[in-house]
Design a protein around this motif. Structure first.
Motif, PDB file in Angstrom:
ATOM      1  N   ARG A  76       6.553   1.569   4.956  1.00 56.82           N
ATOM      2  CA  ARG A  76       5.925   2.555   4.065  1.00 56.82           C
ATOM      3  C   ARG A  76       6.957   3.490   3.446  1.00 56.82           C
ATOM      4  N   PRO A  80       5.431   3.669  -0.133  1.00 56.06           N
ATOM      5  CA  PRO A  80       4.452   4.546   0.521  1.00 56.06           C
ATOM      6  C   PRO A  80       3.012   4.370   0.064  1.00 56.06           C
ATOM      7  N   MET A  81       2.784   3.860  -1.120  1.00 52.86           N
ATOM      8  CA  MET A  81       1.412   3.739  -1.625  1.00 52.86           C
ATOM      9  C   MET A  81       0.844   2.330  -1.461  1.00 52.86           C
ATOM     10  N   ASN A  82       1.571   1.445  -0.788  1.00 55.83           N
ATOM     11  CA  ASN A  82       1.123   0.076  -0.622  1.00 55.83           C
ATOM     12  C   ASN A  82      -0.200   0.041   0.140  1.00 55.83           C
ATOM     13  N   ALA A  83      -1.217  -0.501  -0.496  1.00 55.29           N
ATOM     14  CA  ALA A  83      -2.563  -0.515   0.080  1.00 55.29           C
ATOM     15  C   ALA A  83      -2.618  -1.307   1.382  1.00 55.29           C
ATOM     16  N   ARG A  86      -1.138   0.685   4.188  1.00 50.98           N
ATOM     17  CA  ARG A  86      -2.027   1.793   4.530  1.00 50.98           C
ATOM     18  C   ARG A  86      -3.197   1.307   5.373  1.00 50.98           C
ATOM     19  N   ASP A  89      -1.989   0.659   8.846  1.00 55.24           N
ATOM     20  CA  ASP A  89      -1.857   1.919   9.578  1.00 55.24           C
ATOM     21  C   ASP A  89      -3.198   2.298  10.217  1.00 55.24           C
ATOM     22  N   THR A  90      -4.286   2.088   9.498  1.00 58.56           N
ATOM     23  CA  THR A  90      -5.605   2.378  10.079  1.00 58.56           C
ATOM     24  C   THR A  90      -5.969   1.342  11.134  1.00 58.56           C
ATOM     25  N   ARG A 105     -10.332   7.624   7.810  1.00 56.21           N
ATOM     26  CA  ARG A 105      -9.227   7.285   6.912  1.00 56.21           C
ATOM     27  C   ARG A 105      -9.614   6.140   5.977  1.00 56.21           C
ATOM     28  N   LEU A 109      -9.771   5.842   1.889  1.00 53.01           N
ATOM     29  CA  LEU A 109      -9.100   4.765   1.155  1.00 53.01           C
ATOM     30  C   LEU A 109     -10.096   4.013   0.268  1.00 53.01           C
ATOM     31  N   GLU A 112     -10.549   6.106  -2.717  1.00 52.71           N
ATOM     32  CA  GLU A 112      -9.337   6.073  -3.542  1.00 52.71           C
ATOM     33  C   GLU A 112      -9.214   4.769  -4.325  1.00 52.71           C
TER      34      GLU A 112
END
Length: 176
Positions: A76, A80-83, A86, A89-90, A105, A109, A112
């Motif tokens: 990341r 950092p914005m890679n879906a 992300r 991570d969840t 979270r 997403l 978003e």
């Protein structure tokens, strides 16, 4: 999407051993909807040649949560914005047992990424988190949303099938 494959705890098929994924050597346990290593040799090959998301999923499947977290953080930093990262991570949060945090979270997403190609991915993972929490009705709702969105987007058949299989598992569990 670059070096990131469609993060798949997106299932392709169900057999007696588990639910297939797009990552060699990794299956999903149809009882828990968590990844596990079904073929260590294939998983090890995938660790060498796979994308960062592939490697994270393999680490999660092995139960190496700290190593998975480190790889997510390192990856990341570069994107950092890679879906997909992300979502992973969840997924790590879910596998650590913090279902409510993962759900919160993922809801953010989903908002978003509403209207994008990533929205079904967020609903799919919301389904996984609700399933892990034991809320099978909410899980089925999210799997259905992911499936319907994937169908409307004319997404790959294996992704539509993934949502359909998870929907079926959640509905069966809810009816039990």
């Amino acid at each position: 999407m670059g070096d990131y494959t469609a993060y798949a705890i997106d299932v392709a098929s169900v057999n007696r051993a588990g639910v297939g994924t797009s990552i060699d050597g990794v299956l999903i346990d149809p009882e828990t909807l968590k990844p596990y290593i079904a073929d260590e040799e294939a998983a090890q090959r995938q660790m060498q040649i796979g994308s960062p998301t592939d490697r994270v999923v393999i680490l999660l499947a092995r139960g190496e949560l700290a190593a998975a977290g480190e790889l997510i953080a390192e990856s990341r930093l570069l994107d950092p914005m890679n879906a997909h990262l992300r979502v992973l991570d969840t997924e790590l949060t879910r596998m650590q047992g913090n279902f409510d945090r993962a759900i919160n979270r993922l809801r953010k997403l989903a908002e978003e990424f509403a209207g994008t190609l990533y929205e079904p991915l967020m609903h799919q993972h919301l389904g996984f988190s609700f399933f892990a929490k034991g809320d099978y009705k909410a899980a089925a709702t999210r799997f259905r949303m992911a499936m319907e969105q994937r169908m409307a987007m004319d997404d790959d058949a294996y992704l539509i099938n993934a949502s359909s299989i998870c929907l079926q598992i959640a509905e069966e569990r809810d009816a039990a």
